[in-house]
Write a protein that holds these residues in place. Structure first.
Motif, PDB file in Angstrom:
ATOM      1  N   UNK A 170     -38.238 -14.770  12.744  1.00 35.47           N
ATOM      2  CA  UNK A 170     -38.971 -13.644  13.333  1.00 35.47           C
ATOM      3  C   UNK A 170     -37.997 -12.544  13.744  1.00 35.47           C
ATOM      4  N   UNK A 171     -37.196 -12.096  12.791  1.00 35.23           N
ATOM      5  CA  UNK A 171     -36.138 -11.135  13.058  1.00 35.23           C
ATOM      6  C   UNK A 171     -35.903 -10.296  11.808  1.00 35.23           C
ATOM      7  N   UNK A 172     -34.927  -9.375  11.880  1.00 34.74           N
ATOM      8  CA  UNK A 172     -34.560  -8.583  10.707  1.00 34.74           C
ATOM      9  C   UNK A 172     -33.123  -8.114  10.842  1.00 34.74           C
ATOM     10  N   UNK A 173     -32.554  -7.708   9.722  1.00 36.89           N
ATOM     11  CA  UNK A 173     -31.172  -7.233   9.702  1.00 36.89           C
ATOM     12  C   UNK A 173     -31.056  -5.782  10.121  1.00 36.89           C
ATOM     13  N   UNK A 174     -32.166  -5.073  10.097  1.00 37.05           N
ATOM     14  CA  UNK A 174     -32.187  -3.669  10.500  1.00 37.05           C
ATOM     15  C   UNK A 174     -33.544  -3.357  11.100  1.00 37.05           C
ATOM     16  N   UNK A 175     -33.568  -2.685  12.231  1.00 40.64           N
ATOM     17  CA  UNK A 175     -34.836  -2.345  12.881  1.00 40.64           C
ATOM     18  C   UNK A 175     -35.580  -1.331  12.020  1.00 40.64           C
ATOM     19  N   UNK A 176     -36.786  -1.676  11.622  1.00 40.70           N
ATOM     20  CA  UNK A 176     -37.570  -0.824  10.734  1.00 40.70           C
ATOM     21  C   UNK A 176     -38.102   0.396  11.485  1.00 40.70           C
ATOM     22  N   UNK A 177     -38.475   1.457  10.772  1.00 39.33           N
ATOM     23  CA  UNK A 177     -39.070   2.624  11.438  1.00 39.33           C
ATOM     24  C   UNK A 177     -40.313   2.266  12.249  1.00 39.33           C
ATOM     25  N   UNK A 178     -41.148   1.385  11.717  1.00 34.90           N
ATOM     26  CA  UNK A 178     -42.359   1.007  12.451  1.00 34.90           C
ATOM     27  C   UNK A 178     -42.019   0.254  13.725  1.00 34.90           C
ATOM     28  N   UNK A 179     -41.040  -0.639  13.655  1.00 36.38           N
ATOM     29  CA  UNK A 179     -40.589  -1.365  14.836  1.00 36.38           C
ATOM     30  C   UNK A 179     -40.029  -0.380  15.863  1.00 36.38           C
ATOM     31  N   UNK A 180     -39.272   0.598  15.417  1.00 34.76           N
ATOM     32  CA  UNK A 180     -38.717   1.627  16.295  1.00 34.76           C
ATOM     33  C   UNK A 180     -39.836   2.363  17.030  1.00 34.76           C
ATOM     34  N   UNK A 181     -40.892   2.701  16.290  1.00 32.38           N
ATOM     35  CA  UNK A 181     -42.022   3.424  16.892  1.00 32.38           C
ATOM     36  C   UNK A 181     -42.718   2.569  17.947  1.00 32.38           C
ATOM     37  N   UNK A 182     -42.930   1.297  17.631  1.00 33.73           N
ATOM     38  CA  UNK A 182     -43.518   0.394  18.634  1.00 33.73           C
ATOM     39  C   UNK A 182     -42.700   0.410  19.917  1.00 33.73           C
ATOM     40  N   UNK A 183     -41.372   0.298  19.787  1.00 33.88           N
ATOM     41  CA  UNK A 183     -40.509   0.262  20.964  1.00 33.88           C
ATOM     42  C   UNK A 183     -40.563   1.577  21.743  1.00 33.88           C
ATOM     43  N   UNK A 184     -40.710   2.693  21.036  1.00 33.87           N
ATOM     44  CA  UNK A 184     -40.887   3.966  21.728  1.00 33.87           C
ATOM     45  C   UNK A 184     -42.155   3.949  22.578  1.00 33.87           C
ATOM     46  N   UNK A 185     -43.188   3.248  22.099  1.00 33.02           N
ATOM     47  CA  UNK A 185     -44.438   3.172  22.837  1.00 33.02           C
ATOM     48  C   UNK A 185     -44.305   2.432  24.154  1.00 33.02           C
ATOM     49  N   UNK A 186     -43.674   1.245  24.133  1.00 34.25           N
ATOM     50  CA  UNK A 186     -43.517   0.499  25.390  1.00 34.25           C
ATOM     51  C   UNK A 186     -42.537   1.222  26.318  1.00 34.25           C
ATOM     52  N   UNK A 187     -41.541   1.870  25.733  1.00 32.99           N
ATOM     53  CA  UNK A 187     -40.598   2.657  26.532  1.00 32.99           C
ATOM     54  C   UNK A 187     -41.326   3.796  27.242  1.00 32.99           C
ATOM     55  N   UNK A 188     -42.199   4.497  26.528  1.00 30.92           N
ATOM     56  CA  UNK A 188     -42.941   5.605  27.125  1.00 30.92           C
ATOM     57  C   UNK A 188     -43.832   5.131  28.266  1.00 30.92           C
ATOM     58  N   UNK A 197     -32.164  -0.937  28.442  1.00 30.80           N
ATOM     59  CA  UNK A 197     -30.856  -1.148  27.819  1.00 30.80           C
ATOM     60  C   UNK A 197     -30.999  -2.004  26.569  1.00 30.80           C
ATOM     61  N   UNK A 198     -31.699  -3.110  26.694  1.00 27.98           N
ATOM     62  CA  UNK A 198     -31.882  -4.005  25.541  1.00 27.98           C
ATOM     63  C   UNK A 198     -32.774  -3.369  24.483  1.00 27.98           C
ATOM     64  N   UNK A 199     -33.740  -2.575  24.929  1.00 24.66           N
ATOM     65  CA  UNK A 199     -34.613  -1.893  23.986  1.00 24.66           C
ATOM     66  C   UNK A 199     -33.805  -0.929  23.117  1.00 24.66           C
ATOM     67  N   UNK A 200     -32.870  -0.208  23.733  1.00 24.78           N
ATOM     68  CA  UNK A 200     -32.021   0.705  22.963  1.00 24.78           C
ATOM     69  C   UNK A 200     -31.137  -0.064  21.988  1.00 24.78           C
ATOM     70  N   UNK A 201     -30.649  -1.231  22.407  1.00 30.65           N
ATOM     71  CA  UNK A 201     -29.861  -2.077  21.516  1.00 30.65           C
ATOM     72  C   UNK A 201     -30.702  -2.518  20.327  1.00 30.65           C
ATOM     73  N   UNK A 202     -31.927  -2.897  20.584  1.00 29.57           N
ATOM     74  CA  UNK A 202     -32.862  -3.325  19.537  1.00 29.57           C
ATOM     75  C   UNK A 202     -33.122  -2.168  18.568  1.00 29.57           C
ATOM     76  N   UNK A 203     -33.428  -0.990  19.116  1.00 26.01           N
ATOM     77  CA  UNK A 203     -33.740   0.148  18.255  1.00 26.01           C
ATOM     78  C   UNK A 203     -32.565   0.513  17.345  1.00 26.01           C
ATOM     79  N   UNK A 204     -31.348   0.323  17.833  1.00 24.17           N
ATOM     80  CA  UNK A 204     -30.157   0.681  17.061  1.00 24.17           C
ATOM     81  C   UNK A 204     -29.726  -0.423  16.100  1.00 24.17           C
ATOM     82  N   UNK A 205     -30.478  -1.522  16.067  1.00 26.02           N
ATOM     83  CA  UNK A 205     -30.090  -2.666  15.242  1.00 26.02           C
ATOM     84  C   UNK A 205     -29.955  -2.314  13.768  1.00 26.02           C
ATOM     85  N   UNK A 206     -28.769  -2.551  13.215  1.00 27.44           N
ATOM     86  CA  UNK A 206     -28.503  -2.268  11.802  1.00 27.44           C
ATOM     87  C   UNK A 206     -27.165  -2.901  11.459  1.00 27.44           C
ATOM     88  N   UNK A 207     -27.179  -3.909  10.597  1.00 23.92           N
ATOM     89  CA  UNK A 207     -25.936  -4.618  10.279  1.00 23.92           C
ATOM     90  C   UNK A 207     -24.928  -3.739   9.557  1.00 23.92           C
TER      91      UNK A 207
END
Length: 338
Positions: free
Chosen positions: A154-172, A245-255
């Protein structure tokens, strides 16, 4: 959370995005004993809202990962309130002034923990759920000569655009609380934290989970009861800056981030030498299986092994779906046997 853990002091840790994390501290716990040949090490980073002790649901006596046979190192993510985090850092980097941390930074610190403190030179398996799984990929790319196998679920090597958008929602939702004050609050923004938890609950499980009333198996009589519980949990147990802090780490995820690959995602995945099994949940709204299916074509010799569960992302949460646990143990045993 258990207070039974150790702390490795890293000093000033250089960061991928520039600057340093002052007096960086990495909290961890070990289980089992390092074999004379040093070939039984299993690294388990923590997930987004996890800590070292919550990883205990993924191993145990008689299971594929067993402290009687393996030396399991459970390492806390920066920002989770146990390792260096906005909430436990003093001085100019405290609270909202905490620097931007990447997965690259986390793995560089974990590598130092293993080599400098624990005397580990090879890793039999890196595995984990969600953000912990993202760290599994990062380990294999960053230290390919050290990692023998990875099992991200249940993970990925790079945070997808859709995943990024979801995280922006909870952040907002969190940052809309005026008490948050750009991270410089005197008391926790509990309304924002509660809103964060309510939004998060809508994504952690699948549409089928809610449609069929599967939430009743978790003790809730309605979707609203589940949302209320998640809101209360986040408001009572989390620091807002830690979550962000962790949300920003998640959003920046990219191997592929960093000087070695400079954003060449295909080259980064192609560099992985570790035996790899990718195990998504087919109904995961954060990390859909299509992302892993693409990754499997880019990682040499990898196996794509999706699991269908109405629990969605939370199929991996210990106790929710016994079938997921069975398949996870099967794949771990396969990788460790090779």
């Amino acid at each position: 959370m258990s207070s039974d853990y150790d702390v490795f002091r890293l000093g000033d840790l250089p960061l991928l995005k520039g600057g340093v994390l002052k007096d960086a501290r990495l909290a961890y716990k070990t289980y089992g004993t390092l074999a004379p040949k040093g070939d039984n090490v299993v690294v388990m980073p923590t997930f987004y809202t996890g800590s070292h002790d919550r990883n205990e649901g993924f191993f145990g006596p008689g299971r594929a990962l067993d402290p009687a046979r393996h030396y399991i190192v459970s390492v806390n993510l920066f920002g989770n309130g146990v390792s260096s985090s906005p909430s436990n850092t003093e001085g100019p980097q405290s609270g909202g002034n905490f620097p931007a941390i990447t997965l690259h930074d986390n793995i560089a610190a974990q590598n130092r923990l293993l080599t400098e403190r624990l005397g580990v030179t090879q890793i039999a398996l890196v595995t984990g759920w969600s953000m912990a799984g993202c760290q599994s990929y990062q380990w294999a790319v960053q230290y390919p000569e050290m990692v023998k196998a990875i099992l991200p679920f249940c993970a990925s090597a790079r945070t997808s655009p859709h995943n990024f958008v979801f995280l922006e929602g909870v952040k907002a939702a969190l940052c809309a609380d005026p008490i948050w004050n750009g991270g410089h609050y005197d008391t926790q923004p509990v309304e924002g934290l509660g809103a964060f938890g309510r939004v998060y609950a809508g994504w952690a499980f699948s549409q089928t989970f809610y449609r069929t009333g599967l939430y009743r198996q978790l003790g809730y009589d309605s979707p609203l009861a589940l949302m209320d519980d998640w809101a209360r949990d986040h408001a009572e147990n989390w620091d807002a800056n830690d979550l962000l802090c962790k949300l920003a780490t998640w959003q920046a995820g990219d191997v592929s981030a960093g000087p070695r690959f400079n954003g060449d995602y295909k080259a980064a995945l192609g560099s992985i030498r570790a035996r790899t099994i990718l195990m998504p949940c087919t109904q995961d709204l954060y990390f859909p299986p299509e992302d892993n299916e693409i990754e499997a074509t880019l990682i040499p010799g990898s196996q794509f092994a999706p699991y269908n569960s109405d629990f969605g992302h939370c199929a991996a949460n210990p106790g929710n779906d016994p079938g997921f646990t069975t398949q996870l143990d099967m794949h771990a045993a396969t990788l460790l046997a090779l």
